[in-house]
Each structure stands twice: as C-alpha cells, then as structure tokens.
Design an enzyme around this catalytic site. Structure first.
Site, PDB file in Angstrom:
ATOM      1  N   GLY A  12       0.822  -1.216   0.000  1.00 30.81           N
ATOM      2  CA  GLY A  12       0.000   0.000   0.000  1.00 30.81           C
ATOM      3  C   GLY A  12       0.853   1.261   0.000  1.00 30.81           C
ATOM      4  O   GLY A  12       0.671   2.160  -0.835  1.00 30.81           O
ATOM      5  N   ARG A  86      -0.432 -18.864  -1.078  1.00 24.39           N
ATOM      6  CA  ARG A  86      -1.352 -17.723  -1.062  1.00 24.39           C
ATOM      7  C   ARG A  86      -2.702 -18.156  -0.471  1.00 24.39           C
ATOM      8  O   ARG A  86      -3.390 -17.358   0.159  1.00 24.39           O
ATOM      9  CB  ARG A  86      -1.524 -17.169  -2.480  1.00 24.39           C
ATOM     10  CG  ARG A  86      -0.243 -16.538  -3.037  1.00 24.39           C
ATOM     11  CD  ARG A  86      -0.435 -16.023  -4.441  1.00 24.39           C
ATOM     12  NE  ARG A  86       0.740 -15.334  -4.978  1.00 24.39           N
ATOM     13  CZ  ARG A  86       1.732 -15.923  -5.660  1.00 24.39           C
ATOM     14  NH1 ARG A  86       1.708 -17.218  -5.869  1.00 24.39           N
ATOM     15  NH2 ARG A  86       2.738 -15.217  -6.121  1.00 24.39           N
ATOM     16  N   ARG A 149       7.710 -10.220 -14.059  1.00 30.62           N
ATOM     17  CA  ARG A 149       8.738 -11.178 -13.615  1.00 30.62           C
ATOM     18  C   ARG A 149       9.239 -12.003 -14.791  1.00 30.62           C
ATOM     19  O   ARG A 149      10.448 -12.176 -14.964  1.00 30.62           O
ATOM     20  CB  ARG A 149       8.157 -12.089 -12.525  1.00 30.62           C
ATOM     21  CG  ARG A 149       8.006 -11.356 -11.211  1.00 30.62           C
ATOM     22  CD  ARG A 149       7.418 -12.226 -10.112  1.00 30.62           C
ATOM     23  NE  ARG A 149       7.437 -11.486  -8.856  1.00 30.62           N
ATOM     24  CZ  ARG A 149       6.547 -11.628  -7.874  1.00 30.62           C
ATOM     25  NH1 ARG A 149       5.562 -12.507  -8.007  1.00 30.62           N
ATOM     26  NH2 ARG A 149       6.641 -10.908  -6.785  1.00 30.62           N
ATOM     27  N   HIS A 173      -3.536 -16.595  -9.958  1.00 28.71           N
ATOM     28  CA  HIS A 173      -2.307 -16.010  -9.413  1.00 28.71           C
ATOM     29  C   HIS A 173      -1.775 -16.963  -8.356  1.00 28.71           C
ATOM     30  O   HIS A 173      -2.085 -16.859  -7.189  1.00 28.71           O
ATOM     31  CB  HIS A 173      -2.624 -14.644  -8.795  1.00 28.71           C
ATOM     32  CG  HIS A 173      -1.414 -13.929  -8.293  1.00 28.71           C
ATOM     33  ND1 HIS A 173      -0.334 -13.654  -9.096  1.00 28.71           N
ATOM     34  CD2 HIS A 173      -1.108 -13.419  -7.083  1.00 28.71           C
ATOM     35  CE1 HIS A 173       0.580 -13.008  -8.387  1.00 28.71           C
ATOM     36  NE2 HIS A 173       0.137 -12.857  -7.165  1.00 28.71           N
TER      37      HIS A 173
HETATM   38  P1  NAI Z   1       1.697  -5.813   4.916  1.00 24.23           P
HETATM   39  O1  NAI Z   1       1.532  -6.745   6.060  1.00 24.23           O
HETATM   40  O2  NAI Z   1       2.955  -5.048   4.766  1.00 24.23           O
HETATM   41  O3  NAI Z   1       0.491  -4.757   4.934  1.00 24.23           O
HETATM   42  C1  NAI Z   1      -0.836  -5.097   5.113  1.00 24.23           C
HETATM   43  C2  NAI Z   1      -1.501  -3.956   5.855  1.00 24.23           C
HETATM   44  O4  NAI Z   1      -2.900  -4.225   5.944  1.00 24.23           O
HETATM   45  C3  NAI Z   1      -0.993  -3.774   7.288  1.00 24.23           C
HETATM   46  O5  NAI Z   1      -0.507  -2.455   7.463  1.00 24.23           O
HETATM   47  C4  NAI Z   1      -2.222  -4.045   8.127  1.00 24.23           C
HETATM   48  O6  NAI Z   1      -2.283  -3.246   9.308  1.00 24.23           O
HETATM   49  C5  NAI Z   1      -3.338  -3.682   7.165  1.00 24.23           C
HETATM   50  N1  NAI Z   1      -4.647  -4.206   7.555  1.00 24.23           N
HETATM   51  C6  NAI Z   1      -4.942  -5.398   8.128  1.00 24.23           C
HETATM   52  N2  NAI Z   1      -6.258  -5.473   8.357  1.00 24.23           N
HETATM   53  C7  NAI Z   1      -6.812  -4.332   7.902  1.00 24.23           C
HETATM   54  C8  NAI Z   1      -8.134  -3.821   7.851  1.00 24.23           C
HETATM   55  N3  NAI Z   1      -9.166  -4.527   8.334  1.00 24.23           N
HETATM   56  N4  NAI Z   1      -8.326  -2.597   7.328  1.00 24.23           N
HETATM   57  C9  NAI Z   1      -7.291  -1.880   6.845  1.00 24.23           C
HETATM   58  N5  NAI Z   1      -6.020  -2.307   6.868  1.00 24.23           N
HETATM   59  C10 NAI Z   1      -5.793  -3.511   7.400  1.00 24.23           C
HETATM   60  O7  NAI Z   1       1.418  -6.689   3.603  1.00 24.23           O
HETATM   61  P2  NAI Z   1       1.798  -6.310   2.096  1.00 24.23           P
HETATM   62  O8  NAI Z   1       3.128  -6.838   1.786  1.00 24.23           O
HETATM   63  O9  NAI Z   1       1.511  -4.878   1.882  1.00 24.23           O
HETATM   64  O10 NAI Z   1       0.735  -7.202   1.298  1.00 24.23           O
HETATM   65  C11 NAI Z   1      -0.645  -6.893   1.341  1.00 24.23           C
HETATM   66  C12 NAI Z   1      -1.452  -7.968   0.614  1.00 24.23           C
HETATM   67  O11 NAI Z   1      -1.129  -7.944  -0.779  1.00 24.23           O
HETATM   68  C13 NAI Z   1      -1.164  -9.407   1.070  1.00 24.23           C
HETATM   69  O12 NAI Z   1      -2.364 -10.145   1.099  1.00 24.23           O
HETATM   70  C14 NAI Z   1      -0.249  -9.943  -0.010  1.00 24.23           C
HETATM   71  O13 NAI Z   1      -0.285 -11.344  -0.101  1.00 24.23           O
HETATM   72  C15 NAI Z   1      -0.829  -9.264  -1.214  1.00 24.23           C
HETATM   73  N6  NAI Z   1       0.058  -9.176  -2.368  1.00 24.23           N
HETATM   74  C16 NAI Z   1      -0.481  -9.444  -3.596  1.00 24.23           C
HETATM   75  C17 NAI Z   1       0.255  -9.352  -4.749  1.00 24.23           C
HETATM   76  C18 NAI Z   1      -0.388  -9.622  -6.062  1.00 24.23           C
HETATM   77  O14 NAI Z   1       0.295  -9.865  -7.039  1.00 24.23           O
HETATM   78  N7  NAI Z   1      -1.695  -9.580  -6.180  1.00 24.23           N
HETATM   79  C19 NAI Z   1       1.678  -8.986  -4.702  1.00 24.23           C
HETATM   80  C20 NAI Z   1       2.149  -8.650  -3.377  1.00 24.23           C
HETATM   81  C21 NAI Z   1       1.354  -8.764  -2.256  1.00 24.23           C
END
Ligand code: NAI
EC number: 1.1.1.37
Length: 306
Positions: A12, A86, A149, A173
C-alpha cells in the site's frame, strides 16, 4: 482523480509513493493500525519537497475519508510467510476484505476497485460480491506482476533490455498461473525464435515461483516493489482511459470456458474498468492448466459464504 489505498503496509505505502510521484490525483491511505498511515503519509508529503511533487495525500484510520473516490486499491490483509501458499491467507483476508468492501460500497459507490490482497482471484471475487458492484468495476492485479517477472527473467537470459520484452501471463495467481511464451516477443521478435524450448520452460518455472523465491529470501513479508509498479500501470490505464491491454483477474462469463469466477485473462482497461476480455488461442497444455487453476478457484469459492 481521487485514489484511495486501503492498507498502509509494504504494498500500500509503496503504491502511494509511486502514485504521489506521478501526481495522478489526490490520494487517501487507510489502515486499521493507528498512526501507521498518518506517519507514512507525513514522510511521503515531506519527500515531495525534495522529489518535487505537490500531491495531496491523507493518512487516516477513518473510512469516511475515502468518500467519493474514483478508484480504490485494496492491499489490506496479511501476506505470506516462508512455506505458506497464497491460499493459506484466505480465512483472515476474506474477513478483512468483506469489511473493507462494505465501506467502499458505503463511501465510494461509484469507484473502480483494484484488489491486490491474496489469494488474489478469491479475494477479488469476495470484493465484487460484498461491494455489490458491477463485475467490470472490480478486478485484481496479478498478471501484470507475473508478466513483469517473466519479462525480467527473459531479459536476463537474453542479456537484452527489459523494456523490449512484451509478454502475457494468465490463469490463477498462484502455482497454476499460465505464462504464454507464444505471445511473448522481444521488440516484435517471437521469443520462440530466440530461445530453445527447454530454456523457455526454465524461465516459465521461475516465473511461477517468482513470488515464493522472494518470500524465501526475505524471511518476513513478501514482494512489494514490483507489485506496486504493476498496480500503478493499471491505475494509469484507468485514470487516463488509455485502453491498454493488460492481464488482470477479471470476472468470466463464458470466456475460456469459465463462468462465475475470477482469474487472470488479458483485458482492455479504461475509465469504466474492464472494457473487454480478450480470448487468446492456447495450446492443449495451457488449456489444461487453466482448467486446473479454475477448478481450484471454483472449489474455494463454492465454500465461501458471500
Ligand atoms: P503488509 O503486512 O505489509 O500490509 C498489510 C496492511 O494491511 C498492514 O498495514 C495491516 O495493518 C493492514 N490491515 C490489516 N487489516 C486491515 C483492515 N481490516 N483494514 C485496513 N487495513 C488492514 O502486507 P503487504 O506486503 O503490503 O501485502 C498486502 C497484501 O497484498 C497481502 O495479502 C499480499 O499477499 C498481497 N500481495 C499481492 C500481490 C499480487 O500480485 N496480487 C503482490 C504482493 C502482495
């Protein structure tokens, strides 16, 4: 335009940084952790004085601040740890995204929604169902990252510029994503003319495991630089109504022999979201992989209560 990013974690916050630098519109970043979005936003605003952007950015714990957003990006939830797939994320993240989606529907009913939270195709489905939005307005980011990638590995193998590589990765994915070498070119030259089959197969395999390779190295958290770059390409296509053809997790209504699920396909992206789904001819193996990946997704969806 007003762009809201839900979740101020790695993906984010890095997305907000990239968007702010591009001055694409005003930005709101929310999170449940108090102080986290506020602190990161303060830092990002100050970076503007050095990098030279005046983007308005708000960090908040209050959903009301996303009011009237044109675009909402969902990155809230937990990410993978080493050894996790995932799919292991589903219980926690589906709960989070149901709540997030209800707030999006309440405060930004006209918005386009790009979901990023994993497991991507499942969570995107949940976001569509629990916002109640038109399926064309809700889609997921996956293939742009996976293609990036694949392109990066191809450029490394050919010792050529990444900028010249055009490729397409479709399917779920996850382990059942389907990179498409036959739709891959380097400045118009087919990849299949540049590399033998076995070397292409190795690059395909590394692409499928691309996320896991990073998770293993990091030992905590997962990738976010390439993911945020991928998100921003999709955001730009929507905000600028540029009709780019990009892979995205989109709702299928018969395309690729699939109905009622989300998975990665080439789409035309514009101001109204997914404006068209392109159906490519695939070889038998790839169809088989798509069938498998759709089956996995369908199984999970059939057990959901949304
Ligand atoms: P992160 O752990 O760094 O950040 C996630 C954030 O979500 C945290 O700051 C947390 O406090 C917040 N959060 C949790 N519950 C919440 C709620 N109810 N309301 C608002 N915020 C809330 O994780 P990161 O690395 O940013 O990844 C986020 C998601 O994106 C993960 O599910 C990850 O697997 C996914 N992802 C998907 C990709 C894709 O290709 N689609 C690529 C990279 C990550």
């Amino acid at each position: 335009a007003k762009i809201s990013v839900i979740g101020a974690g790695n993906v984010g916050a890095t997305t907000v940084q990239r968007l702010a630098e591009l001055e694409l519109g005003e930005i709101v970043m929310t999170d449940i952790v108090e102080g986290l979005p506020q602190g990161k936003v303060l830092d990002l605003i100050q970076a503007g004085a050095i990098k030279g952007y005046d983007t308005s950015i708000i960090g908040t714990n209050n959903y009301a601040d996303i009011v009237d957003s044109d675009l909402v990006i969902i990155t809230a939830g937990i990410a993978r740890k080493p050894g996790m797939t995932r799919e292991d994320l589903i219980k926690t993240n589906s709960k989070i995204i149901t709540e997030v989606s209800r707030n999006i529907a309440k405060y930004a009913p006209e918005s386009i929604v790009i979901n990023v939270t994993n497991p991507l195709d499942i969570i995107t489905y949940i976001a569509m169902k629990s916002t109640g939005f038109d399926t064309k307005k809700v889609f997921g980011m996956s293939g742009v990252l996976d293609s990036g990638r694949f392109a990066s590995f191809i450029a490394e193998e050919l010792k050529c510029s990444k900028k010249d590589v055009q490729t397409m990765v479709i399917g779920g994915h996850g382990d059942l994503m389907v990179p498409l070498p036959q739709y891959t070119t380097v400045s118009g030259v087919p990849l299949t003319d540049l590399l033998p089959e076995d070397r292409i197969a190795r690059l395909v395999e590394r692409t499928v495991n691309g996320g896991a390779e990073i998770v293993e190295l990091l030992k905590q958290g997962s990738a976010f630089y390439a993911p945020s770059a991928a998100i921003v390409s999709m955001v730009e296509a929507v905000i600028k109504n540029s009709k780019r053809i990009l892979p995205a997790s989109a709702y299928l209504e018969g395309q690729y022999g699939q109905e009622g699920i989300y998975f990665g396909v080439p789409v035309k992206l514009g101001a109204t979201g997914v404006e068209e789904i392109l159906e490519l001819k695939l070889d038998e193996n790839q169809y088989e992989l798509l069938r498998k990946s759709s089956e996995t997704i369908r199984n999970v969806i059939s057990q959901l209560k949304v």
